[in-house]
Write a protein that holds these residues in place. Structure first.
Motif, short mmCIF file in Angstrom:
data_model
loop_
_atom_site.label_atom_id
_atom_site.label_comp_id
_atom_site.label_asym_id
_atom_site.label_seq_id
_atom_site.Cartn_x
_atom_site.Cartn_y
_atom_site.Cartn_z
N ILE A 113 0.57 -1.20 -0.03
CA ILE A 113 0.45 -0.20 0.55
C ILE A 113 0.89 0.88 -0.05
CG2 ILE A 113 -1.90 1.03 1.45
CD1 ILE A 113 -3.18 -1.40 2.17
N SER A 114 0.87 1.62 -1.02
CA SER A 114 1.56 3.24 -1.54
C SER A 114 1.63 4.17 -0.74
CB SER A 114 1.32 3.28 -2.64
OG SER A 114 2.21 4.47 -3.03
N TRP A 115 3.13 5.04 0.01
CA TRP A 115 2.42 6.36 0.83
C TRP A 115 1.59 7.48 -0.37
CZ3 TRP A 115 4.23 11.28 -1.63
CH2 TRP A 115 4.85 11.01 -2.50
N GLN A 116 1.25 6.90 -1.78
CA GLN A 116 0.45 7.95 -2.21
C GLN A 116 -1.33 7.62 -2.34
OE1 GLN A 116 2.74 6.91 -5.47
NE2 GLN A 116 2.94 8.99 -5.43
N ASP A 117 -0.97 6.43 -1.60
CA ASP A 117 -2.15 5.82 -1.40
C ASP A 117 -3.50 6.64 -0.51
OD1 ASP A 117 -3.88 2.78 -2.10
OD2 ASP A 117 -4.43 3.46 -0.34
N LEU A 118 -4.87 6.94 -0.96
CA LEU A 118 -6.14 7.68 -0.53
C LEU A 118 -7.30 6.56 0.56
CD1 LEU A 118 -6.75 10.63 -2.76
CD2 LEU A 118 -5.75 10.58 -0.85
N ARG A 119 -6.60 5.52 0.90
CA ARG A 119 -7.86 4.99 1.37
C ARG A 119 -7.76 4.87 2.50
NH1 ARG A 119 -5.89 -0.81 0.40
NH2 ARG A 119 -5.09 -0.14 -1.30
N SER A 120 -7.00 5.59 3.07
CA SER A 120 -7.54 6.21 4.53
C SER A 120 -7.97 7.69 4.71
CB SER A 120 -6.18 6.37 5.71
OG SER A 120 -5.08 7.19 5.01
N ALA A 121 -8.29 8.69 3.58
CA ALA A 121 -8.61 9.80 3.89
C ALA A 121 -9.84 10.13 4.80
CB ALA A 121 -9.08 10.48 2.32
N GLU A 122 -10.88 9.37 4.98
CA GLU A 122 -12.54 9.31 5.51
C GLU A 122 -12.03 9.02 6.93
OE1 GLU A 122 -15.64 7.40 4.44
OE2 GLU A 122 -15.83 8.06 2.62
N LEU A 123 -10.95 8.61 7.18
CA LEU A 123 -10.56 7.44 8.44
C LEU A 123 -9.80 8.74 9.30
CD1 LEU A 123 -10.22 5.20 10.14
CD2 LEU A 123 -8.41 4.08 9.99
N VAL A 124 -9.05 9.24 8.37
CA VAL A 124 -7.59 10.54 8.98
C VAL A 124 -8.59 11.47 9.24
CG1 VAL A 124 -6.11 12.33 7.78
CG2 VAL A 124 -5.54 9.73 7.07
N ASN A 125 -9.82 11.90 8.18
CA ASN A 125 -10.36 13.71 8.46
C ASN A 125 -11.41 13.38 9.36
OD1 ASN A 125 -9.40 14.43 6.00
ND2 ASN A 125 -11.11 14.05 5.23
N SER A 126 -11.81 12.08 9.90
CA SER A 126 -12.39 11.90 11.46
C SER A 126 -11.84 12.04 12.03
CB SER A 126 -13.06 10.45 10.61
OG SER A 126 -14.17 9.60 12.53
#
Length: 499
Positions: A113-126
């Protein structure tokens, strides 16, 4: 001479060379260096990223492994050497890209899973909006006020980012049942790219990372130099998954003889930006390294002091060699090389070498601003790439100049070959900039560290004498001359946020 083949004539030649491999975001490169740090042979292969879902960025671990082994063999062969002549292998890797695998079988649970990956964006914002994080800020602010200990400063303004490993690793255990189940039975291994390659090179006998890579994950506490149990508990990440952390310049063991025909000593693991800093010989507190490649990174050597700042500067471990621990502070911007590559792909120019002359052929960008946003911003995952201020008179040269200005306004690497960007950056910071003759600093840094551990070089003073400068850029314009363009660009950035 094909690598891995026995030499004719009996006795093997002495080991007088080191390999520096840089596993980057866009390419895997290997250079063979001699005692004078001259490149004797090289090889490069393009990294192919996978995009299984919108915002997801992955790497196939077996493809990456094949590319890694391939460039090493090709570089040694290009140098006309035998693997027995290699005193040490140094590995520099892209940071925060990670994988998990089964401790007993070695089988990965998912792709890198790359450092560029965005799958955690919602978790990060939360998390960044959460009451719990606000409470953490208050607690550590008070602790810092009462004790004056800088250890409590960084947590007092902690924010999560999609660049960091922490949230994506938490995502893995929430969404991949096999990994979660293995972790509960102490059978799950976590590793960044360096750890996985070391594990594969030694056929599973060595499981480790170094301090520079560990500190770049966002889960490792640089003050205590340990994996962070509090953060791991908050994110439901089992402490059992983390690898042991070793020195950056260190004998990690040898590659299994079946891979290269002979056992090759692995004597350095290092994160790419820290490796570039070491390759630039930024050994003294106050030394600054500026890398312009796929991303842009501004690193300052803070010596034995770990510096935390509220202004988007992050404290990291640069390297650890024996008793010496060198800390650095880092600022970063995610899009530099990709913006220039995109411009070339849509035929704004044919050859990258043209861009400096195109930018100089006009007085200014005519009010045109470019906001890079092809990769995720650490501070705003929804930043969009955009041109603003376009007019009927806007030409290709105006667009190219706007792109190059966006690089300098945000500021070794490939982009450092652009003289327009380097001169403008020198003007903006009002400092002299030295451009190295070899811009593959991550490879050179890994080789330097490997050479120190293997005895090819004795100390850092010897390394300084091997440094070669190709060009020096001195400030030529006053910062105020750029002020109107900088103000316009900042307005354009603000209008591109939260798209």
């Amino acid at each position: 001479m094909p690598c891995g083949q026995p030499e004719s004539g009996g006795a093997a030649a002495p080991a007088r060379y080191v390999l520096g491999v840089d596993v980057g975001s866009t390419a895997v490169k290997c250079h063979v260096y001699d005692r004078a740090a001259a490149v004797r042979g090289s090889s490069c292969r393009k990294v192919e990223s996978l995009y299984p879902h919108p915002g997801w960025v992955e790497l196939d671990p077996e493809v990456l492994w094949s590319q890694f082994i391939g460039v090493i063999k090709e570089a040694v062969q290009a140098a006309g050497l035998h693997m027995r002549q290699v005193a040490g292998l140094g590995i520099s890797t892209q940071r925060a890209t990670f994988i998990t695998w089964h401790r007993k079988t070695g089988k990965p649970f998912h792709n890198f899973i790359s450092w560029q990956d965005l799958r955690s964006a919602e978790l990060v914002n939360s998390w960044n909006r959460s009451l719990l994080l606000k409470v953490i800020h208050v607690i550590f602010t008070m602790l810092h006020f009462l004790t004056g200990n800088d250890r409590y400063l960084a947590p007092s303004f902690l924010t999560f980012s999609t660049h960091q490993t922490s949230m994506k690793l938490s995502w893995v255990f929430k969404n991949i049942p096999e990994a979660d189940e293995a972790a509960k039975k102490n059978n799950c291994c976590f590793g960044t790219v360096d750890t996985w390659l070391l594990y594969k090179l030694t056929k599973g006998s060595v499981y480790a990372t170094d301090y520079s890579n560990a500190s770049s994950t966002g889960i490792f506490e640089p003050f205590t130099k340990c994996w962070n149990p509090t953060l791991s508990n908050l994110l439901s990440i089992p402490m059992s998954v983390y690898p042991p952390v070793k020195d950056t310049s260190f004998n990690f063991g040898s590659a299994d003889s079946e891979i290269f025909g002979v056992p090759v000593p692995i004597t350095s693991l290092v994160a790419d930006q820290q490796s570039a800093m070491f390759g630039e010989c930024c050994f003294l507190p106050g030394d600054v390294k500026l890398t312009m490649g796929t991303g842009g990174f501004w690193n300052i050597n803070t010596g034995g002091n770990l510096y935390a700042s509220k202004r988007d500067l992050y404290p990291l471990i640069g390297w650890k060699i024996g008793d010496e621990v060198v800390y650095i502070t880092e600022g970063s911007m995610s899009d530099i090389g990709n913006a220039i590559k995109w411009a070339q792909d849509i035929n704004l120019f044919i050859n990258v070498d043209e861009t400096a002359e195109m930018a100089r052929s006009i007085v200014d960008s005519q009010g045109v601003c470019f906001v890079p946003g092809f990769q995720v911003s650490a501070n705003d995952p929804y930043l969009c790439a955009s041109f603003m201020g376009l007019k009927p008179t806007t030409s290709r040269s105006h667009l190219v100049r706007a792109i190059l200005e966006s690089v300098a306004f945000r500021a070794d690497g490939g982009v450092s070959n652009n003289s327009f960007v380097m001169q403008m950056t020198s003007d903006l910071i009002n400092k002299k900039i030295e451009k190295p003759a070899n811009t593959d600093m991550s490879s050179l840094g890994a080789a330097f560290l490997a050479g120190l551990a293997s005895g090819l070089w004795t100390d850092k003073e010897q390394l300084k004498k091997l440094r070669r400068i190709e060009a020096v850029f001195e400030p030529q314009k006053d910062l105020e001359e750029y002020r109107p363009a900088m103000d316009n660009w900042m307005q354009a950035v603000n209008r591109s946020l939260h798209w």
